[in-house]
Design an enzyme around this catalytic site. Structure first.
Site, PDB file in Angstrom:
ATOM      1  N   ASP A   1       1.080  -1.108   0.069  1.00  0.00           N
ATOM      2  CA  ASP A   1      -0.011  -0.007   0.008  1.00  0.00           C
ATOM      3  C   ASP A   1       0.942   1.150   0.025  1.00  0.00           C
ATOM      4  O   ASP A   1       1.590   1.334   0.733  1.00  0.00           O
ATOM      5  CB  ASP A   1      -0.793   0.022   1.297  1.00  0.00           C
TER       6      ASP A   1
ATOM      7  N   ASP B   1      -3.724   2.521  -5.209  1.00  0.00           N
ATOM      8  CA  ASP B   1      -2.340   2.410  -4.700  1.00  0.00           C
ATOM      9  C   ASP B   1      -2.235   1.211  -3.887  1.00  0.00           C
ATOM     10  O   ASP B   1      -1.476   1.341  -3.074  1.00  0.00           O
ATOM     11  CB  ASP B   1      -2.364   3.705  -3.793  1.00  0.00           C
ATOM     12  N   GLU B   2      -2.786  -0.038  -3.972  1.00  0.00           N
ATOM     13  CA  GLU B   2      -2.873  -0.974  -3.254  1.00  0.00           C
ATOM     14  C   GLU B   2      -2.794  -2.314  -3.931  1.00  0.00           C
ATOM     15  O   GLU B   2      -3.848  -2.534  -4.739  1.00  0.00           O
ATOM     16  CB  GLU B   2      -4.187  -1.080  -2.239  1.00  0.00           C
TER      17      GLU B   2
HETATM   18  P1  TTP Z   1      -5.293   5.153   0.945  1.00  0.00           P
HETATM   19  O1  TTP Z   1      -4.277   4.161   0.840  1.00  0.00           O
HETATM   20  O2  TTP Z   1      -6.404   4.713   1.952  1.00  0.00           O
HETATM   21  O3  TTP Z   1      -4.583   6.281   1.555  1.00  0.00           O
HETATM   22  P2  TTP Z   1      -3.084   6.990   1.450  1.00  0.00           P
HETATM   23  O4  TTP Z   1      -2.485   6.174   0.458  1.00  0.00           O
HETATM   24  O5  TTP Z   1      -3.238   8.495   1.107  1.00  0.00           O
HETATM   25  O6  TTP Z   1      -2.465   7.083   2.984  1.00  0.00           O
HETATM   26  P3  TTP Z   1      -1.890   5.676   3.660  1.00  0.00           P
HETATM   27  O7  TTP Z   1      -1.919   4.442   2.758  1.00  0.00           O
HETATM   28  O8  TTP Z   1      -0.559   5.853   3.950  1.00  0.00           O
HETATM   29  O9  TTP Z   1      -2.604   5.589   4.780  1.00  0.00           O
HETATM   30  O10 TTP Z   1      -5.720   5.656  -0.026  1.00  0.00           O
HETATM   31  C1  TTP Z   1      -4.995   5.846  -1.400  1.00  0.00           C
HETATM   32  C2  TTP Z   1      -5.485   6.946  -2.430  1.00  0.00           C
HETATM   33  O11 TTP Z   1      -6.720   7.118  -2.731  1.00  0.00           O
HETATM   34  C3  TTP Z   1      -5.428   8.387  -1.402  1.00  0.00           C
HETATM   35  O12 TTP Z   1      -4.001   8.768  -1.380  1.00  0.00           O
HETATM   36  C4  TTP Z   1      -6.460   9.051  -1.931  1.00  0.00           C
HETATM   37  C5  TTP Z   1      -7.443   8.295  -2.402  1.00  0.00           C
HETATM   38  N1  TTP Z   1      -8.407   8.272  -1.437  1.00  0.00           N
HETATM   39  C6  TTP Z   1      -9.598   9.317  -1.746  1.00  0.00           C
HETATM   40  O13 TTP Z   1      -9.571   9.865  -2.589  1.00  0.00           O
HETATM   41  N2  TTP Z   1     -10.756   9.570  -1.016  1.00  0.00           N
HETATM   42  C7  TTP Z   1     -10.750   8.590   0.291  1.00  0.00           C
HETATM   43  O14 TTP Z   1     -11.650   8.667   0.955  1.00  0.00           O
HETATM   44  C8  TTP Z   1      -9.597   7.544   0.592  1.00  0.00           C
HETATM   45  C9  TTP Z   1      -9.396   6.885   1.713  1.00  0.00           C
HETATM   46  C10 TTP Z   1      -8.623   7.567  -0.496  1.00  0.00           C
HETATM   47 MG    MG Z   2      -2.207   4.184   0.558  1.00  0.00          MG
END
Ligand code: TTP
Ligand code: MG
Length: 399
Positions: free
Chosen positions: A8, A104-105
């Site tokens: 992730d 992103d995962e």
């Molecule tokens: P995440 O992997 O949930 O968050 P992140 O990568 O920003 O942070 P981390 O993993 O380090 O905790 O989500 C990935 C991307 O998806 C995030 O950068 C932006 C988008 N996203 C949204 O647009 N709205 C949301 O509610 C969430 C959770 C994520």
């Molecule tokens: Mg993330």
């Protein structure tokens, strides 16, 4: 031995912006809208901004209050897609079994690659260093014997972390964690468990199956298995989406349902187009409404048969609208979600009714033109009244 890796990206949208413009590094950065935008929500915030309590899905106004000195940006989805592709290239060097769960995962089944790279730790090190070198982005990686445990482990190891849960240690790893960390346990389920005095995943694993199924039905069975670290689902390389949604927050809360309907028509056009691009059809349409008091409601309808044409979706939404109007409150956000998706059975066209065949072939031509000139070059009259160039207020949540 089955080894499943979960990756992730850290603060993904924000990190991509930092990589493109290093002067942003070290500053509190919030993606989702400009500082002057009164509406909309935070897509993500970098770890500096999170220190002030800013997080995804928080209204921008609240984020501005918590972090007034932060840098606010709308963001650019094309850049995020390109960064995600770079990650995919690295992962596919390690194993052909790569399944993206979101932009992103991803999960990677590395069982067959252990010998080649010299073990799972070496694979994790390769992935982390190659992604950093090629894209400037940090990520968190976790490895265990199944997807579920690896996902939980990655969440625990964030940011820029690595965690390896050895074979046979899955239960031991999960047990001390709070109940809310278990996938499938949302805020409401967590509340139910907490009211029963069940605070950790270990406590859940120890409950009697009968008790759990009495409270949660079939879900109780699944939760108990998960809490024991048992998960059998395999990494599926080209996973198809389970649903496709488009939603937007209005510039100001609206009471004018004619205007709301036009925006809804536009959103469904976008959703159906995205669905057809994936050669899929839907059998379930959901209307989502968030009112001015932030209360969200969904209204859903299952269709008698699969469809991939806008008109059928419009008709269903029109049937659902009276229920949404009943609340007589101003509307803050509107959205449409297409689910129960299946791959388009083109041969079924032969048995479809005439009207459906006509629409399908018309939309095939429309998609062809859109493929060359962009989505906006052909639109339904229903949504045209909102203007030719539409900018959704929450683009990151409106994929
Ligand atoms: P995440 O992997 O949930 O968050 P992140 O990568 O920003 O942070 P981390 O993993 O380090 O905790 O989500 C990935 C991307 O998806 C995030 O950068 C932006 C988008 N996203 C949204 O647009 N709205 C949301 O509610 C969430 C959770 C994520
Ligand atoms: Mg993330």
């Amino acid at each position: 031995m089955r080894r499943i890796l979960h990756i992730d990206m850290d603060a993904f949208f924000a990190s991509v912006e930092e990589a493109l413009n290093p002067s942003l590094k070290g500053k509190a950065l919030i993606i989702g809208g400009k500082k002057s935008d009164v509406r909309g929500v935070v897509a993500t915030a970098n770890y500096e901004a999170r220190k002030y309590g800013v997080h995804s899905a928080m209204p921008l106004a609240k984020a501005r209050e918590l972090c007034p000195h932060g840098i606010f940006m709308r963001g650019n989805f094309e850049h995020y897609k390109a960064a995600s592709e770079k990650v995919r290239v690295v992962l596919e060097e390690v194993s052909p079994l790569v399944e993206f769960a979101s932009i992103d995962e991803a999960y990677v089944d590395i069982s067959g690659s252990l010998g080649l790279f010299g073990g799972d730790d070496a694979i994790a090190a390769y992935i982390k260093s190659q992604i950093l070198e090629r894209s400037g982005l940090a990520c968190t990686v976790a490895i265990s014997s199944n997807k579920l445990v690896s996902k939980v482990a990655a969440n625990q190891a964030k940011p820029d972390g690595y965690l390896n849960v050895g074979p046979g240690c899955e239960r031991e790893f999960l047990h001390p964690l709070p109940i809310s960390k278990l996938p499938g346990v949302g805020p409401r389920t967590a509340e139910v468990f907490e009211s029963l005095g069940v605070l950790t995943i270990g406590a859940l694993a120890g409950l009697k199956l009968g008790t759990l199924m009495g409270v949660f039905g079939q879900m109780g069975y699944t939760l108990r298995r998960s809490a024991r670290g048992i998960a059998t689902s395999v990494v599926e390389p080209y996973s198809l989406p389970k649903s496709i949604s488009r939603e937007t927050t209005f510039e100001r809360d609206l009471l004018d349902w004619r205007e709301i309907e036009r925006v809804l028509a536009y959103l469904s056009e976008r959703a159906v187009y995205a669905m057809r691009e994936k050669d899929m059809e839907t059998k379930s349409v959901t209307l989502k409404v968030r009112y001015a008091d932030f209360k969200s409601y969904t209204f859903a309808k299952t269709l008698p048969e699969f469809t991939n044409v806008e008109n059928v979706v419009f008709e269903v939404l029109r049937e659902l609208l009276p229920k949404a109007k009943e609340r007589r409150a101003r509307v803050r956000l509107i959205g449409v979600c297409l689910s129960s998706l299946a791959c388009d059975q083109r041969q079924m066209l032969l048995f479809g009714d005439k009207r459906r065949i006509k629409w399908q072939s018309a939309m095939e031509s429309v998609d062809h033109i859109r493929g060359q000139y962009g989505f906006g070059c052909v639109r339904f009259a229903k949504s045209m009244a909102i203007g030719g160039k539409v900018k959704l207020a929450t683009p990151s949540l409106s994929r």
